[in-house]
Design a protein around this motif. Structure first.
Motif, PDB file in Angstrom:
ATOM      1  N   UNK A  73       0.832  -1.199   0.000  1.00 38.03           N
ATOM      2  CA  UNK A  73       0.000   0.000   0.000  1.00 38.03           C
ATOM      3  C   UNK A  73       0.868   1.251   0.000  1.00 38.03           C
ATOM      4  N   UNK A  74       0.338   2.341  -0.557  1.00 35.83           N
ATOM      5  CA  UNK A  74       1.009   3.636  -0.461  1.00 35.83           C
ATOM      6  C   UNK A  74       1.114   4.027   1.008  1.00 35.83           C
ATOM      7  N   UNK A  75       2.290   4.459   1.424  1.00 37.02           N
ATOM      8  CA  UNK A  75       2.522   4.837   2.805  1.00 37.02           C
ATOM      9  C   UNK A  75       3.055   3.707   3.676  1.00 37.02           C
ATOM     10  N   UNK A  76       3.117   2.491   3.152  1.00 36.73           N
ATOM     11  CA  UNK A  76       3.612   1.350   3.934  1.00 36.73           C
ATOM     12  C   UNK A  76       5.080   1.564   4.301  1.00 36.73           C
ATOM     13  N   UNK A  77       5.438   1.384   5.583  1.00 33.79           N
ATOM     14  CA  UNK A  77       6.858   1.473   5.966  1.00 33.79           C
ATOM     15  C   UNK A  77       7.642   0.306   5.368  1.00 33.79           C
TER      16      UNK A  77
END
Length: 306
Positions: free
Chosen positions: A280-284
């Motif tokens: 996902x976008x924003x996943x660390x």
């Protein structure tokens, strides 16, 4: 044993006879160009292929002859006027395992030039179906269609188009991944990767960090630079999931991410350690180095569970 060997040959002969029965039957009926011949399409075509012939501009312009097929194409909306016989032929080939298709060649005959404003009509016939052929791609049949292009009932050109409908040959994937292209501008980066260090360039004049590596600073133009080692932390800024086409040494589907590093620059790399459909976008993510063979080490980013 002789009967067993003869059976596939007989089946091939029966299939070939069924395919040959489609020769001479219509492939497209009552086809019409979606747009009249027009100057914008001519201009785009010439710009795309770099053709500066003055005959294709001005008040007496003609269309490049090689655009003949372009005026008959249906676009992304699908095939309009395709005849049932052609659909049946393709379905028969699919049933025989020839599920892949590749265009192989075309021939065009030009009767007269096309001019802006000409309204195109056309029809196509299944001209020939070849005997069974084995190629590097696989085994299948060449299907040739002949399209007659008209303006106001007058023939202006003929277009023959040939495709190969085939059963893809089985290929063992190559174990080696493609090698990175290393030159004098990025050699330092790859030397750092070899030592499991992700190095970012830093301009010594203005301090701007940059990635990928470049010979000069985009901010101030200075050519002197040093390096900073990335801490290895980042987030997924964007990503794609690769399904097709398959490449040797890769096993789709897999996620390729645009990773924003903690230092503020971005790098394209694989996202690993999590299912591709959970990226996902924003996943660390966290940097790690993977060895793919005796020569190749690459930086990848491990997804970190929320």
């Amino acid at each position: 044993m002789a009967d067993t060997e003869a059976a596939p040959k007989e089946e091939d002969d029966v299939l070939e006879a069924r395919l040959k029965a489609y020769e001479g039957r219509p492939a497209t009926t009552a086809g019409a160009g979606r747009d009249p011949v027009n100057a914008p399409m001519i201009r785009h075509w010439c710009e795309a292929v770099g053709d500066t012939n003055p005959a294709y501009t001005g008040p007496d312009a003609i269309a490049p002859p090689t655009m003949l097929q372009a005026w008959t194409m249906a676009g992304l909306g699908g095939h309009v006027g395709r005849a049932p016989a052609y659909e049946e032929l393709l379905a028969l080939l699919d049933e025989a395992g020839c599920t892949a298709v590749v265009a192989t060649d075309c021939e065009q005959e030009y009767v007269r030039p096309l001019r802006p404003g000409d309204e195109i009509t056309f029809d196509s016939v299944i001209e020939s179906v070849s005997a069974r052929k084995t190629t590097k791609l696989g085994t299948g049949y060449f299907v040739t269609t002949r399209t007659q292009v008209r303006v106001a009932g007058e023939t202006v050109g003929i277009h023959r188009f040939r495709v190969l409908k085939y059963a893809p040959a089985h290929r063992e994937p190559r174990e080696r991944r493609p090698r990175p292209v290393i030159n004098r501008d990025n050699a330092g980066f790859w030397e750092g990767v070899r030592r499991h260090r992700l190095l970012i360039q830093r301009c010594t004049a203005c301090g701007t960090l940059r990635f990928p590596w470049l010979p000069g600073c985009a901010s101030c133009g200075a050519q002197e630079w040093g390096t900073v080692e990335a801490c290895g932390e980042g987030t997924v800024h964007s990503y794609v999931v690769m399904h097709h086409p398959p490449f040797p040494a890769f096993s789709p589907p897999y996620a390729v991410g645009l990773i924003e590093l903690a230092e503020g620059v971005r790098i394209v790399s694989d996202v690993v350690g999590v299912p591709y459909d959970e990226v996902r976008v924003g996943m660390p993510v966290r940097l790690e180095f993977r060895r793919y063979d005796d020569e190749l080490v690459l930086p990848v980013f491990q997804g970190v569970a929320a």
